[in-house]
Design an enzyme around this catalytic site. Structure first.
Site, PDB file in Angstrom:
ATOM      1  N   LEU A 499      -7.067   2.006   3.778  1.00 10.49           N
ATOM      2  CA  LEU A 499      -6.320   2.948   4.607  1.00 10.49           C
ATOM      3  C   LEU A 499      -4.965   2.407   5.033  1.00 10.49           C
ATOM      4  O   LEU A 499      -4.034   3.159   5.288  1.00 10.49           O
ATOM      5  CB  LEU A 499      -7.133   3.305   5.856  1.00 10.49           C
ATOM      6  CG  LEU A 499      -8.485   3.997   5.617  1.00 10.49           C
ATOM      7  CD1 LEU A 499      -9.241   4.156   6.929  1.00 10.49           C
ATOM      8  CD2 LEU A 499      -8.279   5.345   4.955  1.00 10.49           C
ATOM      9  N   GLY A 500      -4.848   1.101   5.152  1.00  8.37           N
ATOM     10  CA  GLY A 500      -3.600   0.488   5.593  1.00  8.37           C
ATOM     11  C   GLY A 500      -3.806  -0.986   5.856  1.00  8.37           C
ATOM     12  O   GLY A 500      -4.877  -1.544   5.596  1.00  8.37           O
ATOM     13  N   GLY A 502      -1.858  -4.691   8.078  1.00  8.27           N
ATOM     14  CA  GLY A 502      -0.820  -5.267   8.917  1.00  8.27           C
ATOM     15  C   GLY A 502      -1.058  -6.736   9.122  1.00  8.27           C
ATOM     16  O   GLY A 502      -1.794  -7.373   8.374  1.00  8.27           O
ATOM     17  N   SER A 506      -6.481  -5.917   6.894  1.00 10.17           N
ATOM     18  CA  SER A 506      -6.473  -4.643   6.179  1.00 10.17           C
ATOM     19  C   SER A 506      -7.609  -3.757   6.684  1.00 10.17           C
ATOM     20  O   SER A 506      -8.637  -4.232   7.140  1.00 10.17           O
ATOM     21  CB  SER A 506      -6.631  -4.887   4.676  1.00 10.17           C
ATOM     22  OG  SER A 506      -5.539  -5.664   4.186  1.00 10.17           O
ATOM     23  N   ASP A 617       2.080  -5.159  19.691  1.00  6.33           N
ATOM     24  CA  ASP A 617       2.485  -4.623  18.388  1.00  6.33           C
ATOM     25  C   ASP A 617       2.482  -3.093  18.400  1.00  6.33           C
ATOM     26  O   ASP A 617       1.860  -2.448  17.566  1.00  6.33           O
ATOM     27  CB  ASP A 617       1.562  -5.144  17.286  1.00  6.33           C
ATOM     28  CG  ASP A 617       2.124  -4.894  15.887  1.00  6.33           C
ATOM     29  OD1 ASP A 617       3.358  -4.751  15.775  1.00  6.33           O
ATOM     30  OD2 ASP A 617       1.344  -4.836  14.924  1.00  6.33           O
TER      31      ASP A 617
END
Length: 827
Positions: A499-500, A502, A506, A617
């Site tokens: 899905l993404g 950072g 993950s 963040d």
């Protein structure tokens, strides 16, 4: 008394003269023609910024002439003269001017280092240590054009502000930044940074001056195309110069009190660091390549690199140990690993035991394979087995073998499509119970029987699993579930649907047997032990709010640390703000409600929890949207969970440019006001529907907060700031309110920013807010937009500037407004 013929008196006078000629005042900045530097004597630059003298690095027994910071409590060497030719005795070794050169002679008075000027003459010279960190040899009393030699032209591993790092186009000779061999040895290491010798405007990092493994991309007039970290802020000013003779880059620091350096590290990465006196440590802003295992052959032959193992990125393959444990401990892995036991074909032993092969899974295959014509894996194995120099083979739609050392190995995560299996040749003694062929036969028979049992057991297990609910794992404090790693592996189909991702890890989509969907985050950079991790996760799990993503459970098995969240069907906010082709365009009402909901979630973290939780963040990627577009702040508490060593986390985050508050740079303690700054930067993107920093067709970078601040100040039509896709369909009063809040949130001083609780009240209409002053940083952007400066991947501000802060007197002298009763009032 007649002293003319007294031999003792003459000898005394001679000794006195010699003593005077070689004596150097401790702490001066100059070596003149009749002076030497030795022992504990040092030069100190006129402003007290740099020191030059003999030093011993770490536990080394050798001495070097080097330069380091005077005002940094941790000795940090920035330049070394004799890095490949150390001396053993600093008291009898001397640095002096000899025959028109600056020369270092060792204890035997043999020159071991020199400036090597071929046009040396008898002109009176002096060596001076300047406050910029430049050590120069010049004509006595010289001005700049009479400098004969300078250390800035001969950098070692550090690039200081004001120095050049370029290419001599006439000779195609680049200036190099070359890493130390290890942390105790400043000799030239394997990794070097240079401007492309072919004349392009890109930097290259090379392994052993031969293998390129990173490039900055070409300079486009503003940034390097492959270094998005270069954005406008008020810390660094980066510039490029080129003519027929040379090309070079240089940079400066706007704030003179900032101590910053750019290094080619022993890790094989280039790094930008700034000294934080408050914590007495160097703060890493960014590094390239981003991950350690992108560095070519970092772990040496038969060494394996693993980015998930942050305590030590390198390990040896099965059956191998470090070639030099001492070098290994000093972070020099270039020698790699050696076999514990020689192969049969390499041994003179009469033993009949045969070499075998050990499978290595999920690996990046080694460098330099040789192709062999073999139609099956067994034929490929035979080809390697019969070649004494063959160390491994792989069969993947073809046979590849490797001769001698295996280089550039990397362990990849389970499920990575790039992961392959290869087979490593090992001595028979490396395999358990390999005493005889008879034993081997027995093992085969037993193994076959066990395989049958295992298959039957697996069939039963699959049937059983169909009736078992993964969600019924062991419940810990509250409603959190302790999942097994295999459960989550099955739920996510071996982590196949990403899905993404950072800086913290993950995220993968999963589905539990009860048909509910989950999002599973595989954490990186976790250093806590089992008990501490469970305790921290339990604390995070108790935090419940409608605008915070709910943590459902976790997994902690050895180094495998995962968090399980509710799945958000509308994904992250950035997809709806910035990717117009793939997602629904958010109307103004939704945007305003998302801004308000996000503020409420942050208010809960900052003010309603037992301990204030600073997110660290905040960005659109971390605001998730449920089926009704209700915003949920994600990744809260991960800063605490990962630990306060943010340097690695920040350098591995993706897409976080422009959200970090100035205090991250200044080194003061981070508070909840850092989240307020990030939230303000994000509000501008709510308004414009695009990233704050955006390149236009002419290549110039546009910085939206500057435009918004200018429109607010000048009273222009506020709707010109609105996302064009909304066709001016927004409440002007709400738009003004959002712009004002955003500008207050990004004030340079923490005390000028509102709390998130105040932000909620403003957006709800309970409080009103006065027009904000233009932050100093934005004032710099308004004044001039021609310069580009260096910054961090995760911490970079966006925009352009050319004037140092010391020149922005208008911004600095304006009356400071604070977010108090004079600025915010109850309606």
């Amino acid at each position: 008394m007649d002293t003319r013929n007294n031999p003792w008196l003459k000898l005394s006078i001679l000794i006195l003269c010699l003593t005077l000629k070689t004596h150097l005042s401790h702490g001066g900045d100059t070596i003149s023609g009749n002076e030497t530097l030795s022992g504990d004597q040092t030069l100190v630059s006129a402003g007290g910024k740099f020191v030059l003298g003999f030093f011993k690095p770490g536990n080394s027994s050798y001495y070097y002439i080097g330069m380091w910071y005077k005002k940094v409590s941790e000795r940090t060497v920035v330049w070394v003269a004799n890095r490949d030719t150390p001396v053993t005795d600093n008291r009898s070794s001397q640095l002096k001017i000899l025959d028109g050169n600056l020369v270092l002679v060792n204890e035997s008075q043999v020159p071991v280092w020199s400036t090597n000027l071929t046009s040396a003459n008898s002109t009176s010279l002096e060596a001076v240590l300047l406050d910029q960190g430049n050590f120069v040899l010049r004509v006595t009393g010289a001005v700049s054009n009479e400098t004969r030699w300078q250390s800035f032209d001969h950098p070692t591993h550090t690039w200081l502000p004001g120095a050049k790092l370029g290419l001599d186009k006439r000779t195609k000779t680049p200036q190099l930044l070359t890493s130390w061999k290890n942390t105790d040895d400043p000799a030239n290491g394997l990794f070097s940074l240079e401007l492309d010798p072919d004349g392009t405007s890109q930097y290259l990092i090379l392994w052993n001056r031969s293998k390129q493994y990173w490039t900055s991309g070409a300079w486009n007039g503003q940034i390097f195309s492959l270094v998005p970290e270069m954005r406008l802020n008020y810390i660094y000013n980066f510039s490029f110069y080129s003519d027929a003779n040379e090309s070079y880059f240089t940079y400066s620091v706007y704030e003179e009190s900032t101590i910053s350096r750019f290094i080619m590290d022993v890790s094989g990465q280039v790094k930008q660091l700034t000294w934080l006196e408050s914590s007495r440590q160097w703060n890493l802003f960014w590094s390239q390549p981003r991950t350690q295992c992108e560095v070519y052959d970092f772990c040496g032959p038969f060494g394996v690199c693993n980015d998930d193992n942050t305590n030590d990125f390198c390990k040896c393959l099965t059956g191998f140990t470090p070639s030099s444990q001492n070098d290994w401990n000093l972070k020099d892995r270039s020698a790699g690993c050696k076999r514990n036991t020689p192969l049969q074909c390499e041994s003179s032993s009469l033993s009949q035991q045969k070499d075998g092969f050990s499978s290595q899974h999920s690996m990046r295959l080694p460098e330099n394979p040789q192709t062999v014509n073999a139609g099956s894996r067994s034929a490929c194995e035979s080809a390697c087995f019969n070649n004494c120099s063959c160390t491994a083979y792989a069969f993947d739609s073809g046979c590849s073998i490797w001769i001698d050392g295996l280089m550039n190995l990397q362990q990849l995560p389970d499920g990575d499509s790039n992961g392959k299996t290869f087979y490593l040749k090992l001595a028979a003694s490396e395999f358990p119970n390999s005493s005889s062929d008879k034993g081997k036969v027995i093992r085969i028979g037993v193994g076959s029987a066990l395989a049958v049992v295992a298959i039957l057991g697996l069939v039963w297990f699959i049937i059983w699993r169909r009736h078992r609910s993964v969600g019924t794992g062991k419940t810990v404090e509250g409603s959190l579930v302790a999942f097994g790693y295999r459960d989550l592996q099955n739920a996510t189909k071996n982590f196949s649907e990403k899905l993404g991702g950072g800086g913290f890890g993950s995220v993968f989509k999963g589905r539990l047997p009860d048909s509910s969907f989950i999002a599973v985050k595989k954490l990186e950079s976790i250093s806590q032990g089992e008990k501490q991790f469970r305790s921290e996760v339990s604390t995070i799990g108790t935090i419940q709010h409608v605008n915070l993503v709910r943590l459902r459970g976790f997994c902690s098995e050895g180094t495998k640390k995962l968090l399980v969240y509710d799945y958000m069907p509308n994904g992250s906010l950035d997809a709806h703000l910035f990717h117009e082709k793939d997602s629904e365009v958010l109307d103004w009402k939704k945007r305003y409600q998302i801004a308000l909901g996000t503020a409420r979630g942050l208010t809960y973290l900052h003010e309603k929890c037992r301990d204030c939780i600073v997110h660290c963040d905040i960005k659109p990627e971390n605001i998730l949207l449920d089926a009704e577009f209700c915003p949920k702040v994600a990744d809260f508490g991960l800063a605490k969970l990962i630990g306060r060593d943010f340097s690695r986390v920040l350098t591995t985050m993706r897409g976080t440019r422009g959200y970090l508050a100035p205090e991250w740079i200044s080194g003061v303690a981070i508070t909840a006001k850092a989240d307020v700054y990030s939230y303000g930067m994000m509000l501008f993107e709510f308004i414009s529907g695009r990233r704050n920093s955006e390149a236009s067709e002419d290549g110039k970078v546009k910085f939206f907060p500057t435009l918004a601040s200018s429109v607010l100040t000048e009273g222009d039509d506020i709707l010109i700031l609105l996302d064009q896709r909304l066709e001016r369909n927004a409440d002007p009063e709400e738009l003004i309110r959002l712009c004002r809040v955003a500008c207050w949130c990004i004030q340079d001083e923490e005390s000028q920013r509102p709390s998130m609780g105040q932000v909620v009240q403003i957006l709800e209409g309970v409080l009103d807010v006065n027009p904000p002053p233009i932050p100093r940083t934005l004032q710099v952007f308004v004044d001039n937009q021609e310069q580009i400066i260096f910054f961090t991947e995760s911490s970079s501000s966006s925009g352009q500037s050319s004037k140092p802060r010391s020149n922005t007197s208008a911004a600095s002298s304006q009356t400071k407004s604070t977010v108090s009763s004079s600025s915010i009032s109850e309606k």
